[in-house]
Design a protein around this motif. Structure first.
Motif, short mmCIF file in Angstrom:
data_model
loop_
_atom_site.label_atom_id
_atom_site.label_comp_id
_atom_site.label_asym_id
_atom_site.label_seq_id
_atom_site.Cartn_x
_atom_site.Cartn_y
_atom_site.Cartn_z
N GLY A 179 0.81 -1.23 0.00
CA GLY A 179 0.00 0.00 0.00
C GLY A 179 0.82 1.26 0.00
N VAL A 180 2.16 1.14 0.19
CA VAL A 180 3.02 2.34 0.12
C VAL A 180 3.50 2.46 -1.32
N HIS A 181 3.24 3.62 -1.95
CA HIS A 181 3.59 3.79 -3.36
C HIS A 181 4.47 5.02 -3.56
N GLY A 182 5.16 5.04 -4.72
CA GLY A 182 5.99 6.20 -5.05
C GLY A 182 7.43 5.99 -4.63
N GLU A 183 8.26 7.00 -4.91
CA GLU A 183 9.69 6.98 -4.54
C GLU A 183 10.34 5.65 -4.91
N GLY A 184 10.13 5.27 -6.18
CA GLY A 184 10.59 3.95 -6.61
C GLY A 184 12.10 3.79 -6.63
N HIS A 185 12.85 4.86 -6.32
CA HIS A 185 14.31 4.71 -6.37
C HIS A 185 14.96 4.95 -5.02
N ARG A 186 14.11 4.95 -3.94
CA ARG A 186 14.68 5.21 -2.61
C ARG A 186 14.43 3.98 -1.72
N ALA A 187 15.54 3.34 -1.29
CA ALA A 187 15.41 2.08 -0.53
C ALA A 187 14.59 2.31 0.73
N SER A 188 14.77 3.46 1.37
CA SER A 188 14.08 3.63 2.66
C SER A 188 12.65 4.13 2.47
N SER A 189 12.18 4.03 1.21
CA SER A 189 10.77 4.43 0.99
C SER A 189 9.83 3.32 1.45
N TRP A 190 10.34 2.11 1.56
CA TRP A 190 9.50 0.92 1.90
C TRP A 190 8.34 0.82 0.92
N SER A 191 8.55 1.30 -0.31
CA SER A 191 7.42 1.34 -1.26
C SER A 191 7.40 0.10 -2.14
N GLU A 192 6.20 -0.22 -2.57
CA GLU A 192 6.03 -1.32 -3.52
C GLU A 192 6.77 -1.01 -4.82
N ASP A 193 6.84 0.27 -5.18
CA ASP A 193 7.51 0.64 -6.44
C ASP A 193 9.01 0.34 -6.34
N TYR A 194 9.60 0.64 -5.18
CA TYR A 194 11.04 0.36 -5.03
C TYR A 194 11.28 -1.15 -5.13
N GLN A 195 10.42 -1.92 -4.44
CA GLN A 195 10.60 -3.38 -4.45
C GLN A 195 10.43 -3.93 -5.87
N ALA A 196 9.45 -3.40 -6.59
CA ALA A 196 9.22 -3.86 -7.97
C ALA A 196 10.43 -3.51 -8.85
N LEU A 247 13.46 -3.24 -7.84
CA LEU A 247 14.52 -4.17 -7.44
C LEU A 247 14.41 -5.47 -8.24
N MET A 248 13.19 -5.95 -8.36
CA MET A 248 13.01 -7.20 -9.11
C MET A 248 13.42 -7.00 -10.57
N ARG A 249 13.02 -5.90 -11.15
CA ARG A 249 13.38 -5.63 -12.56
C ARG A 249 14.90 -5.55 -12.71
N ASP A 250 15.57 -4.88 -11.77
CA ASP A 250 17.04 -4.76 -11.85
C ASP A 250 17.70 -6.14 -11.78
N GLY A 261 8.17 -10.02 1.36
CA GLY A 261 7.14 -10.81 0.67
C GLY A 261 6.68 -10.16 -0.62
N LEU A 262 6.38 -11.01 -1.61
CA LEU A 262 5.69 -10.52 -2.82
C LEU A 262 4.22 -10.32 -2.50
N LEU A 263 3.78 -10.95 -1.39
CA LEU A 263 2.43 -10.73 -0.86
C LEU A 263 2.55 -10.22 0.57
N SER A 264 1.59 -9.44 0.98
CA SER A 264 1.62 -8.85 2.32
C SER A 264 1.23 -9.89 3.37
N ASP A 265 1.27 -9.46 4.63
CA ASP A 265 0.88 -10.37 5.71
C ASP A 265 -0.63 -10.64 5.69
N LYS A 299 3.19 -4.96 -6.06
CA LYS A 299 3.57 -4.76 -7.46
C LYS A 299 4.67 -5.74 -7.88
N ALA A 300 5.57 -6.06 -6.95
CA ALA A 300 6.68 -6.97 -7.28
C ALA A 300 6.16 -8.35 -7.68
#
Ligand code: GCU
Length: 599
Positions: A507-524, A526-529, A569-573, A579-580
């Motif tokens: 549910g946390v979105h945005g800031e896809g390039h900041r590790a400490s964003s805890w965002s789904e976009d950053y995690q996604a 990471l998978m692409r990289d 997790g790729l899925l939440s608790d 997104k990942a």
């Protein structure tokens, strides 16, 4: 000196492997049993006084002079199977001793034997029946049994366990591990009935990888010479053999009609083994498995491992998984992701998961929890590791879906660790040389001068497949752009990237390039990289993102983001897909890495 130590350990390893009696009966669910699951009464023994007070006697104050300062009657009740941590808020963090007690009725009859079979108790336990000590076991994730034929009373019996999840330096896992320290009788408890002499163990598999020959190794419960029959009706196979004076026998059956098991065709055959008044049966599959250079071959064809890991935990319940329906939930999400393999992290998980994965056509990697800081110089710890490995192999060696036995996870190379793991590996291979052995390392290092990853671990020469856990973009920065990161690890052998990824709070979105964003976009991202990087790994034979579901861990203390949960997790608790999840699902759907097995 080291060579001598290795040779000596290898010799005793081999002897140990051959000399040992089977640890428990094969295929307990295929036998006659009564479940002892249900509500048990418990005493929370914070000061470990129960043995001194003999709680196992379940004493009652009858006479005027009697004084008993405990009672199971009217005590707290816990579900068995089930960890205690998730059954009561007061027990969420409990690390200590718990006494379990229950009564049950038995009708005894002549020429029958009775066994108490525990599918898993976390972490160590002592078992008492009708006030008498029956036996003890250490290790949360493998079964054990005790014969109680002579201890059982006709009518009412009192079964009592002292269970402890206290961590110790010499244990496996030891003092720290990145999952919840669940305690309790966490899997089924069965009262098994057998004839006096029964088929105790068997190992059914293709004969030395020949797709037209089936080898059966079997043992009776007694050192008796007796005829044993093996039948696979659908293949019109039936063979009889007489056991030797040790009650052991082996036979080979040939058929050119065997349909091999694979993810695309999880074919299983009803296999019936009988002797005298005992019959045991189960569904068994057949497949060949080998390594050809850097490729893993299943039934002679390259099979790229599109893997995922999960812990034995139902996050929505915040507790350990233990049932068939739990298995369906976990494996259902792995199948929806498009995975053809599950790395069961980091320990043998319950049989419902293993057997269902096989029926679903999901390859398995199983391991014992030799996780990071293990006391490798401790002989007791080595014996425990061998015992746990034996129990895992004995329980699951008839599961063709199990293709990999994992040796250890993120253990640092050292003389003691190398000798310890080589010894475990020798013993395991002596018990089961039909599977691939893999080690998961995290000591790959970036060589800036050469622009590539290298790794120095002598164990990589001993195993069949090498695996690396590597969290670029999370625990370590990318040394170069992902597409420029090359690898020279385990050249000439199959390499699996067995853990990669990062954390995101659903549910946390945005800031896809900041590790400490805890965002789904950053995690996604990471998978692409990582997917970008995989294209540069010539000997890549599989990948396994860490991990399918967010899971509980005392390590994870970032308030608002983790709160006691590892969020990789790729899925939440709550079982919601991040997104990942979609990035990996699309990659598995369309990845051109080697032909997947569809026939
Ligand atoms: C390690 C370890 C996992 C752990 C993970 C993490 O590689 O193998 O058990 O959960 O990293 O840090 O999330």
């Amino acid at each position: 000196m080291r060579l001598l130590l290795t040779v000596l350990l290898s010799l005793c390893a081999f002897q140990y492997a051959l000399a040992q009696d089977p640890v428990f009966m094969t295929n307990v669910y295929g036998r006659t049993f009564e479940s002892l699951n249900g509500k048990w009464n418990v005493l929370v023994d914070c000061y470990d006084i129960g043995e001194r007070r003999h709680f196992e006697k379940n004493a009652k104050a009858v006479g005027d002079e009697d004084f008993v300062e405990y009672s199971f009657d009217g005590a707290m009740r816990l579900n068995v199977p089930g960890d205690w941590n998730s059954q009561s808020p007061e027990l969420k963090y409990y690390e200590g001793v718990m006494w379990y007690g229950r009564n049950f009725n038995v009708r005894k009859s002549e020429r029958q034997r009775k066994f108490l079979y525990f599918c898993g108790v976390s972490y160590r336990c002592k078992v008492f029946l009708n006030g008498k000590f029956v036996g003890e076991h250490e290790g949360s994730f493998t079964p054990f049994q005790f014969e109680v034929t002579d201890l059982l009373k006709d009518g009412d019996n009192f079964l009592c366990l002292k269970v402890s999840n206290v961590r110790t330096k010499d244990a496996i896992p030891a003092m720290n591990f990145d999952w919840w320290n669940y305690g309790g009788i966490t899997r089924d408890v069965l009262l098994v009935t057998t004839p006096e002499t029964y088929v105790n163990e068997y190992f059914v598999r293709l004969d030395d990888g020949n797709p037209h020959k089936i080898r059966v190794t079997l043992g009776l419960s007694g050192k008796v010479e007796r005829s044993v029959k093996v039948e696979i009706p659908e293949l019109e196979l039936s063979a009889e053999v007489t056991t030797d004076t040790n009650g052991q026998a082996e036979l080979v059956m040939a058929s050119d009609k065997i349909e091999l098991w694979s993810p695309g065709n999880p074919k299983l055959y009803r296999t019936v083994i009988s002797s005298g008044d005992d019959t045991v049966s189960e569904d068994i599959g057949f497949r060949t498995l080998s390594v050809d250079g850097t490729r893993i071959l299943l039934n002679g064809k390259p099979c790229f491992m599109k893997s995922i890991s999960f812990h034995e935990e139902i996050p929505q319940r915040m507790g350990r998984a233990f049932s068939e329906s739990d298995a369906r939930m976990l494996l259902g999400e792995a199948a929806a992701l498009g995975a053809n393999m599950v790395r069961l992290a980091h320990y043998p998980q319950n049989e419902y998961i293993v057997r269902l994965a096989e029926r679903m056509g999901i390859i398995l990697w199983e391991e014992i929890p030799l996780w990071q800081g293990i006391d490798f110089s401790n002989e007791d710890t080595r014996r425990k590791a061998v015992a746990m490995y034996r129990e895992m192999l004995f329980r699951d060696r008839n599961r063709c879906a199990v293709c990999f036995w994992g040796l250890a996870n993120e253990t640092r190379p050292s003389a003691a660790r190398n000798a310890f793991l080589e010894n475990v590996l020798q013993i395991a291979r002596a018990m089961d040389d039909t599977r691939l052995y893999v080690i998961a390392d995290d000591v790959a290092k970036w060589n800036d001068g050469k622009g590539l990853f290298e790794m120095d671990d002598p164990l990589t020469d001993k195993v069949d497949v090498v695996a690396v856990n590597r969290y670029m973009g999370w625990y370590a920065p990318w040394p170069k752009a992902p597409a420029e990161c090359r690898w020279n690890v385990a050249a000439g052998k199959p390499l699996i990237i067995s853990e990669f990824g990062g954390e995101a709070l659903y549910g946390v979105h945005g800031e896809g390039h900041r590790a400490s964003s805890w965002s789904e976009d950053y995690q996604a991202n990471l998978m692409r990289d990582n997917i970008e990087m995989f294209k540069n790994i010539d000997n890549l034979a599989g990948i396994s993102p860490w991990i399918l579901f967010d899971f509980r861990s005392p390590y994870r203390l970032s308030p608002g983001n983790q709160d006691g949960w590892n969020r990789k997790g790729l899925l939440s608790d709550q079982g919601l897909r991040k997104k990942a999840w979609y990035v990996i699902r699309d990659f598995y759907d369309g990845c051109g890495y080697g032909p997947d097995l569809t026939d």
